[in-house]
Design a protein around this motif. Structure first.
Motif, PDB file in Angstrom:
ATOM      1  N   SER A  40      39.973  48.037  37.567  1.00 51.22           N
ATOM      2  CA  SER A  40      41.369  48.463  37.567  1.00 51.22           C
ATOM      3  C   SER A  40      41.568  49.552  38.618  1.00 51.22           C
TER       4      SER A  40
ATOM      5  N   PHE B 217      46.535  47.173  39.436  1.00 52.43           N
ATOM      6  CA  PHE B 217      45.666  45.999  39.435  1.00 52.43           C
ATOM      7  C   PHE B 217      44.721  46.122  38.248  1.00 52.43           C
ATOM      8  N   THR B 218      44.683  45.100  37.413  1.00 50.93           N
ATOM      9  CA  THR B 218      43.744  45.037  36.302  1.00 50.93           C
ATOM     10  C   THR B 218      43.186  43.625  36.247  1.00 50.93           C
ATOM     11  N   ALA B 219      41.866  43.511  36.214  1.00 51.91           N
ATOM     12  CA  ALA B 219      41.218  42.196  36.127  1.00 51.91           C
ATOM     13  C   ALA B 219      40.007  42.312  35.227  1.00 51.91           C
TER      14      ALA B 219
ATOM     15  N   SER C  89      41.658  35.599  35.456  1.00 57.56           N
ATOM     16  CA  SER C  89      41.226  36.902  35.963  1.00 57.56           C
ATOM     17  C   SER C  89      39.782  37.165  35.555  1.00 57.56           C
TER      18      SER C  89
ATOM     19  N   ARG D 154      42.542  38.933  40.075  1.00 53.74           N
ATOM     20  CA  ARG D 154      43.680  38.921  39.156  1.00 53.74           C
ATOM     21  C   ARG D 154      44.486  37.656  39.406  1.00 53.74           C
TER      22      ARG D 154
ATOM     23  N   TYR E 115      46.059  34.225  43.531  1.00 48.70           N
ATOM     24  CA  TYR E 115      45.465  35.420  42.948  1.00 48.70           C
ATOM     25  C   TYR E 115      45.408  36.568  43.944  1.00 48.70           C
TER      26      TYR E 115
END
Length: 193
Positions: free
Chosen positions: A34, A45-47, A62, A81, A88
């Motif tokens: 993140s 951004f979070t994955a 993700s 993500r 993506y």
């Protein structure tokens, strides 16, 4: 020039990130990444999740994963993500160490080209199906830290700034702050052939 240097990152992500997404497999293969960013569309951004077992599935879910290159003394970490329909965003880190500690981003580092250096590349709204994208970005300053590392997992932090290019070849600045990762380190046998 920047576009030519960044496009190979997609291949690196597919080859290096793909792994076993079987939750009953050996160890916890799920990871997370993140950060918050300005420029390149701006946002958070979070994955999280496990890398797909099949390269063709990159972009459909993700995930975050990593790999060790003992010969090059290099840690690679990536987050993907998913946006849907195979599109993506991805961030790829290259860290020139395999022990706890920090390194500075090298201004001419391109981890997507296989350089043994410290830096990161950020690609926004890409797909394996075409060459369209919103932004391709390379860090030129910043810091990358490994806070914990074993044979199977790595954790760390990152910040930095650099330059992005859009499809009209316009350059802009971007900055990443509060970057964190906690990833499984994949073995070569977990990469689909």
């Amino acid at each position: 020039m920047l576009i030519r240097r960044l496009l190979p990152v997609v291949s690196v992500v597919i080859l290096a990130a793909c792994g076993d997404d079987d939750p009953s497999g050996p160890g916890n293969l799920s990871g997370s990444m993140s950060f918050t960013f300005t420029g390149a569309g701006g946002g958070t951004f979070t994955a999280s999740g496990s890398a797909p077992a099949v390269a063709a599935n990159v972009g459909n879910a993700s995930f975050s994963a990593g790999f060790r290159d003992e010969g090059a003394t290099q840690l690679g970490v990536m987050g993907v993500r998913a946006r849907g329909s195979g599109r993506y965003d991805t961030l790829l880190l290259g860290i020139s160490r395999l022990t706890v500690g920090s390194v500075s981003v090298e201004a001419d580092c391109d981890p997507s080209a296989g350089d043994d250096c410290s830096g990161f590349a950020f690609l926004v709204n890409i797909s394996e199906a075409d060459e369209n994208f919103d932004f391709l970005c390379l860090a030129t300053t910043g810091s990358l830290s490994i806070t914990s590392i074993s044979g199977s997992r790595a954790e760390g932090t990152f910040t930095g700034s650099g330059t992005c290019v859009n499809p009209a070849f316009q350059l802009s600045s971007f900055t990443v702050v509060s970057g964190e990762f906690d990833v499984a380190l994949l073995a070569e046998s977990q990469i689909p052939q």
